[in-house]
Design a protein around this motif. Structure first.
Motif, short mmCIF file in Angstrom:
data_model
loop_
_atom_site.label_atom_id
_atom_site.label_comp_id
_atom_site.label_asym_id
_atom_site.label_seq_id
_atom_site.Cartn_x
_atom_site.Cartn_y
_atom_site.Cartn_z
N ARG A 1 0.85 -1.20 0.00
CA ARG A 1 0.00 0.00 0.00
C ARG A 1 0.89 1.25 0.00
NH1 ARG A 1 -4.75 -2.45 -1.65
NH2 ARG A 1 -4.25 -4.63 -1.15
N TRP A 2 0.27 2.43 0.11
CA TRP A 2 1.02 3.67 -0.13
C TRP A 2 2.22 3.81 0.81
CZ3 TRP A 2 1.72 8.32 2.67
CH2 TRP A 2 2.35 9.34 1.92
N LEU A 3 2.04 3.58 2.10
CA LEU A 3 3.13 3.65 3.07
C LEU A 3 3.00 2.43 3.97
CD1 LEU A 3 5.51 5.49 3.90
CD2 LEU A 3 3.99 6.54 5.59
N SER A 4 3.99 1.57 3.93
CA SER A 4 3.83 0.22 4.49
C SER A 4 4.26 0.08 5.94
CB SER A 4 4.61 -0.79 3.65
OG SER A 4 6.00 -0.46 3.62
N SER A 5 4.81 1.14 6.55
CA SER A 5 5.24 1.01 7.94
C SER A 5 5.29 2.38 8.61
CB SER A 5 6.62 0.35 8.02
OG SER A 5 7.62 1.22 7.54
N TYR A 6 5.52 2.35 9.91
CA TYR A 6 5.67 3.59 10.69
C TYR A 6 6.86 4.38 10.21
CZ TYR A 6 6.47 6.61 14.75
OH TYR A 6 6.68 7.69 15.57
N GLY A 7 7.96 3.71 9.89
CA GLY A 7 9.17 4.40 9.45
C GLY A 7 10.19 4.52 10.55
N ASN A 8 11.11 5.46 10.39
CA ASN A 8 12.21 5.62 11.33
C ASN A 8 11.77 6.38 12.58
OD1 ASN A 8 13.98 4.39 9.50
ND2 ASN A 8 14.40 6.36 8.49
N ARG B 1 4.08 14.58 3.97
CA ARG B 1 4.64 13.85 2.83
C ARG B 1 3.88 14.19 1.55
NH1 ARG B 1 7.61 9.01 4.52
NH2 ARG B 1 7.51 8.76 6.78
N GLY B 2 4.63 14.26 0.45
CA GLY B 2 4.01 14.41 -0.85
C GLY B 2 3.58 13.07 -1.41
N THR B 3 3.08 13.08 -2.62
CA THR B 3 2.62 11.83 -3.23
C THR B 3 3.75 10.82 -3.39
OG1 THR B 3 2.93 12.80 -5.43
CG2 THR B 3 0.72 12.95 -4.47
N ASN B 4 5.00 11.31 -3.43
CA ASN B 4 6.15 10.42 -3.57
C ASN B 4 6.68 9.92 -2.22
OD1 ASN B 4 7.31 12.70 -2.53
ND2 ASN B 4 8.72 13.06 -4.22
N LEU C 1 -6.09 2.26 -1.24
CA LEU C 1 -4.99 2.84 -0.45
C LEU C 1 -3.60 2.53 -1.04
CD1 LEU C 1 -6.29 2.15 3.17
CD2 LEU C 1 -6.62 4.19 1.78
N ARG C 2 -3.55 2.24 -2.32
CA ARG C 2 -2.27 2.00 -2.97
C ARG C 2 -1.61 3.29 -3.45
NH1 ARG C 2 -1.08 -3.32 -4.04
NH2 ARG C 2 -2.81 -4.79 -3.95
N THR C 3 -2.43 4.27 -3.79
CA THR C 3 -1.91 5.47 -4.45
C THR C 3 -2.48 6.72 -3.80
OG1 THR C 3 -1.80 4.27 -6.55
CG2 THR C 3 -1.69 6.67 -6.65
N MET C 4 -1.60 7.70 -3.53
CA MET C 4 -2.06 9.04 -3.15
C MET C 4 -2.20 9.82 -4.45
SD MET C 4 -0.28 11.98 -0.77
CE MET C 4 -0.36 11.09 0.79
N THR C 5 -3.40 10.20 -4.79
CA THR C 5 -3.66 10.83 -6.09
C THR C 5 -3.43 12.32 -6.10
OG1 THR C 5 -6.01 11.06 -5.54
CG2 THR C 5 -5.33 9.04 -6.70
N SER C 6 -3.55 12.98 -4.94
CA SER C 6 -3.30 14.41 -4.88
C SER C 6 -2.98 14.81 -3.45
CB SER C 6 -4.52 15.22 -5.37
OG SER C 6 -5.62 15.04 -4.51
N VAL C 7 -2.29 15.93 -3.32
CA VAL C 7 -1.92 16.41 -1.98
C VAL C 7 -1.80 17.92 -2.00
CG1 VAL C 7 0.56 16.18 -2.43
CG2 VAL C 7 -0.30 16.05 -0.08
N SER C 8 -2.12 18.55 -0.89
CA SER C 8 -1.91 19.98 -0.74
C SER C 8 -1.70 20.27 0.76
CB SER C 8 -3.08 20.80 -1.27
OG SER C 8 -4.26 20.52 -0.53
#
Length: 249
Positions: free
Chosen positions: A144-151, A212-215, A237-244
């Motif tokens: 999915r778009w973000l797969s974990s909590y991160g650092n 975070r941006g779409t990337n 929930l695989r893709t973030m299509t837009s952000v602002s």
């Protein structure tokens, strides 16, 4: 002449209020009571368990969504040393299902938001404070778009989970968080609203440090945080299509 006290009429599904005008009795139709609907609810996380009654949980005044006589509540279960998220559904006051197994690690996870279209589209919003050994939302977020909590750990990230309204099973999920541009560590993000247009889920949130941006990378922001942030996701929930975000690009 019709006198009050001698008129009684009953109509199925319609209530009649009686108005006395002189010697005349007039009847006024009122609309039938409609089933209550609450599609989205986000607020302070409250504590309850799968063994609690609906009356007990409702009295906590935590987030809930409603469709007719069906109600779904979200919150957390307080354990001896941490919190685990819990979600429960009642039909006509009778428990249909309860899930407290989404995250069972030492992470202090809670549930604080819901969206339900009253049919097959149900999303839950949960918090995560870091990655711990054991079962957590990562097993639902793979691919999915973000797969974990991160650092890092400590700041509260959000988890958006698509749930099956019939049994509470998580179909899939994504994490959503701020990201510090200097060291890449995860920072807090608080979801404030959810909306659904039949294809995309729009999330409005406050992000501390940089959203975070779409990337998935930190946006470039000016001014101080928190930043007002809006992101739209495909329903899977695989893709973030837009952000602002305010003062960010």
């Amino acid at each position: 002449m019709i006198y009050s006290g001698k008129l009684q009429k009953y109509f199925a599904g319609i209530s009649l209020s009686v108005i006395l005008v002189g010697d005349l009795v007039l009847t006024q139709k009122t609309a039938p009571v409609l089933a209550k609907t609450i599609n989205t609810s986000i607020g302070e996380a409250v504590t309850f368990s799968c063994n609690d009654s609906e009356a007990t949980i409702a009295a906590k005044k935590g987030p809930k969504v409603v469709n007719g006589t069906a109600r779904i509540y979200i919150g957390y279960q307080q354990l001896s040393n941490n919190k685990n998220p819990v979600t429960i559904r009642f039909n006509n006051g009778i428990k249909a299902w309860c899930r407290n197994d989404y995250e069972t690690t030492n992470d202090d996870g809670t549930g604080y938001g819901l969206y339900w279209n009253g049919s097959d589209v149900l999303y839950g919003i949960y918090s995560s404070t870091g990655t711990q050994a054991g079962n957590d939302f990562r097993r639902f977020a793979s691919g999915r778009w973000l797969s974990s909590y991160g650092n890092g750990g400590g700041p509260k990230a959000a988890v958006i989970a698509r749930l099956n309204p019939a049994n509470g099973q998580v179909n899939y999920a994504t994490f959503l968080s701020g990201k510090k541009p200097d060291n890449g560590q995860t920072n807090s993000l608080l979801v404030q609203s959810l909306s659904w247009n039949g294809a995309n889920l729009t999330v409005k949130a406050m992000s501390w440090w940089n959203p975070r941006g779409t990337n998935r990378n930190s946006m470039n922001c000016s001014g101080s945080s928190p930043y007002q942030y809006t992101a739209a996701f495909t329903g899977d929930l695989r893709t973030m299509t837009s952000v602002s975000a305010s003062t960010c690009r």
